[in-house]
Design an enzyme around this catalytic site. Structure first.
Site, short mmCIF file in Angstrom:
data_model
loop_
_atom_site.label_atom_id
_atom_site.label_comp_id
_atom_site.label_asym_id
_atom_site.label_seq_id
_atom_site.Cartn_x
_atom_site.Cartn_y
_atom_site.Cartn_z
N HIS A 150 -59.88 -0.28 -8.03
CA HIS A 150 -59.84 1.07 -7.41
C HIS A 150 -61.10 1.08 -6.33
CE1 HIS A 150 -61.12 5.40 -7.46
NE2 HIS A 150 -59.90 5.45 -7.36
N HIS A 174 -57.72 12.22 -2.21
CA HIS A 174 -56.58 11.51 -3.20
C HIS A 174 -55.38 12.19 -3.19
CE1 HIS A 174 -60.67 9.51 -4.67
NE2 HIS A 174 -59.79 8.71 -5.23
N ARG A 252 -67.80 8.28 8.34
CA ARG A 252 -66.81 7.50 7.22
C ARG A 252 -67.43 7.38 6.16
NH1 ARG A 252 -62.97 7.13 4.43
NH2 ARG A 252 -61.38 5.66 4.54
N CYS A 302 -64.25 2.44 13.10
CA CYS A 302 -63.24 2.62 12.14
C CYS A 302 -62.14 1.79 12.49
CB CYS A 302 -62.90 3.81 11.59
SG CYS A 302 -61.93 3.92 10.22
N TYR A 453 -58.22 -2.69 4.47
CA TYR A 453 -58.47 -2.74 5.93
C TYR A 453 -57.74 -4.22 6.08
CZ TYR A 453 -61.59 0.96 5.40
OH TYR A 453 -62.45 2.32 5.30
#
Length: 722
Positions: A150, A174, A252, A302, A453
């Protein structure tokens, strides 16, 4: 312990129920254990369970028959004696008659094949338990395997043994479908109805807000999520200057901002763990005093930059719907990671030594093969990522342990007191609030390295093979339009970087008209367009002699001057060699002027390669376009009359002749990563009637074409790629 709703003590009735049953139906039946989901497992060994009574096995994907779900666990039947077994069976059964005088409970019509748990039992599985559980709504989840994978790891343990909802109400990121789908894979049962309130949920709990100590932010930032804060500068501020001001640098975050006392910042410690297990520790003061200080001018971007473009032009994507502003440029100051690793005692094989093709670490000796190793980076808030060791040691790679940004100490939002800066790579590898560095033969096991990513083929859909896709490191080439001016403001030289020179006689080529307007400038309120919003005017073309009272504009307008600006960038230190601009949707092309910011004595570029972005400028003339009548202006505003609009396009090419793909459809992925297709912005003329306050004429607008859109849900008014 899994229970059904408690009944008043009635041993005789329970015994009668028990003896009536066929012994072969009770006997020694065992529940089938469901295999743990492994798609998020990151190598954590699973502790053994104590018994089926204290931790019932997870439910198979195919529900068990109802009768089997009511069979008492073997451990109770054998170890607890007949009487204990009778009581256990009495609790687990669904069909015991209500005892006269017992308090009535709400009807439980939830899946009968899943166990019920009392809140007291869930509390035993808190952060100290080897098997942590959480509650969401009225359901119970065993997150043992999820914790190691997580995002945040230890952070989710704050909710262990209780409801996760108060945290999700704070971590609003979330509250999305794909996060819920992941959690659902760890569901093991329901909260007993005896512990549910009138709303069908357990009583609400209050928790300490971990974001209460976050720093204040500039109000000009466009916020996507407040907790954690994720925000980008508006277009008019994004590339106004070569170096992005610290307060406008995009933010971010995955969690809250760690609190480090400014007075004790020099005591902050970063540990270095070598492959042999040896650990060295350095304070920030050690880094500043013992190693050479270096500066690097570099972009951080990003991987989700321009994700909203991919959503609108290709398909739904999961993640923050960034516009073009999840990118910023700064001058970083710190010490080279390679110097610190050498001082810590890292031994590396000679560059001329053979490299193992399988990517594994060499056997024998203390020296490691830099091409087969990774550097894992971990921050104070538990974020983790890694880069290849070869990048960290590359003398031209310029990887820094940075403590300065644009001539000042790092702001809290950007890693104070220490962060990694990995130029040319996705910003996800430039870990903030750096506290630990590990040289390892494997990548970081964090969610951000193993899942988030990455990118993959457009055919893989919503459930890609994450293990097959490599983690994003170097970034591909991209560009964007950040400002547009049309008509009168261009004629009168009110474009900030034009220095007041008239553009009325500018040709379609930008090279001559912009030769004396390098280096950008400050906006003066003349109308830089924030295309993140809607219906912004980008210019005005007055009409001296209206043809009719109802239509003060000509039926069409041609050769209207236009000015544009934006940025271009490529990863890996590759310089931008060309920026192509089209004013007619890609039918014809011209080249923009590249601003040579590094030539300015006031902001020289530092670093071994081209790590910074390249700003570009363009002045030209639009093609002939029809002008909708005043009564039709709504259609033009909404972008509905596409014949009355034109699409501006920009694409960049780097020194290796890498260029942007034409369409997002060909690079679509459900995570919306690396949205680098041609950037398009539609502009439309519309007729503005004259009144006592203004003369009539043609107003140019971006309409609903939020080409740098932020979180827009309406897909009907977008420009589809051809």
């Amino acid at each position: 312990m899994a229970t059904r709703t408690p009944r008043p003590f009635a041993a005789a009735a329970a015994l009668r129920q028990f003896v009536r049953r066929d012994a072969s139906g009770v006997g020694f039946s065992c529940r089938l254990a469901r295999p743990r989901p492994r798609h998020l497992h990151a190598g954590r060994s699973r502790p053994s369970t104590t018994s089926a009574a204290t931790h019932p096995p997870k439910v198979p994907a195919t529900p068990r028959p109802p009768f089997q779900s009511r069979v008492a666990p073997v451990s109770l039947l054998i170890g607890g004696g007949l009487f204990a077994s009778v009581l256990a069976y009495n609790h687990l059964g669904d069909d015991q008659p209500d005892i006269e005088g017992a308090p009535s409970l709400p009807k439980d019509d939830r899946d009968p094949s899943l166990p019920r748990y009392r809140i007291a039992d869930v509390r035993k599985h808190d952060a100290s338990s080897p098997e942590p559980w959480v509650i969401f709504e009225d359901k119970v989840y065993d997150i043992t395997d999820w914790v190691s994978a997580h995002p945040g790891g230890d952070v989710i343990l704050r909710a262990a043994g209780a409801s996760i909802e108060p945290y999700w109400n704070i971590f609003t990121i979330h509250k999305s479908k794909h996060v819920r789908e992941i959690l659902d894979q760890y569901m093991i049962g329901f909260i007993d109805v005896a512990d549910l309130g009138p709303d069908g949920r357990p009583p609400a709990e209050s928790i300490e807000d971990p974001f209460v100590h976050d720093p204040p932010r500039d109000p000009r930032l466009i916020t996507h999520t407040a907790r954690p804060r994720n925000a980008e500068p508006p277009n008019e501020e994004l590339d106004r200057s070569f170096l992005t001001p610290n307060e406008l640098f995009y933010i971010r975050h995955h969690m809250w901002v760690p609190v480090v006392e400014e007075a004790r910042a020099d005591e902050h410690v970063v540990s270095i763990e070598l492959p042999d297990g040896d650990v060295k520790r350095y304070t920030l003061r050690d880094l500043k005093e013992r190693f050479p200080i270096h500066k690097v001018t570099a972009v951080l971007q990003c991987s989700g930059n321009r994700r909203n473009d991919m959503t609108r032009h290709a398909g739904k994507t999961n993640g923050l719907q960034w516009g073009v502003g999840a990118i910023s440029n700064a001058e970083w100051e710190g010490v080279r990671l390679s110097d610190v690793l050498a001082d810590a005692g890292l031994q590396v094989r000679e560059a001329t030594a053979p490299t193992r093709r399988d990517g594994s670490a060499p056997s024998g000796g203390d020296a490691v093969d830099a091409n087969a190793m990774h550097v894992q980076l971990t921050g104070l808030e538990a974020y983790g990522a890694s880069i290849p060791l070869a990048k960290a040691l590359d003398p031209r790679g310029d990887v820094l342990l940075a403590f300065g940004m644009n001539g000042k100490p790092l702001p809290r939002d950007h890693g104070f007191p220490l962060r990694a800066v990995v130029p040319g790579h996705v910003a996800a590898r430039s870990v903030k609030w750096l506290s630990k560095i590990v040289v390892s033969d494997e990548e970081s096991t964090s969610q951000w390295q193993r899942r988030d990513y990455k990118s993959f083929g457009p055919n893989e859909g919503p459930h890609p093979n994450w293990d097959r896709a490599p983690a994003i490191q170097e970034m591909p080439v991209t560009s964007a339009i950040t400002g547009v001016w049309v008509g009168e403001c261009v004629r009168k030289g009110r474009v900030p970087w034009m220095g007041g020179a008239s553009a009325a006689s500018s040709s379609s080529s930008s090279s001559s008209s912009n030769s004396n307007n390098r280096g950008g400038g400050n906006a003066n309120g003349s109308g830089i367009v924030d295309m993140a919003a809607v219906s912004h005017n980008v210019g005005f073309t007055p009409t001296a002699a209206p043809s009719t009272a109802s239509s003060p504009c000509p039926p069409s307008i041609s050769a209207e001057p236009i000015a544009m600006q934006g940025y271009a960038y490529s990863g890996g230190g590759r310089a931008i060699s060309r920026v192509d601009v089209s004013l007619d949707g890609g039918k014809t092309w011209d080249q923009a002027e590249l601003v040579d910011d590094c030539a300015s004595p006031g902001s020289p570029c530092y670093g071994s390669k081209t790590w910074a972005w390249r700003r570009w400028r363009y002045v030209g003339r639009l093609p002939t376009l029809p002008v909708p009548a005043a009564e039709d202006r709504r259609g033009a505003d909404k972008g509905g009359d596409r014949k009355a609009c034109t699409t501006l396009v920009v694409k960049a090419t780097d020194e290796a002749y890498n260029t942007q793909p034409e369409s997002h459809r060909g690079i679509y992925n459900v995570r919306g990563n690396l949205a680098t297709a041609w950037h398009r912005v539609r502009v439309c003329p519309r007729c503005t009637p004259a009144d006592e306050k203004r003369e009539g004429g043609v107003t140019w607008s971006t309409g609903e074409t939020y080409g740098c859109g932020f979180g827009k849900e309406d897909q009907g008014e977008t420009t589809r790629e051809k």
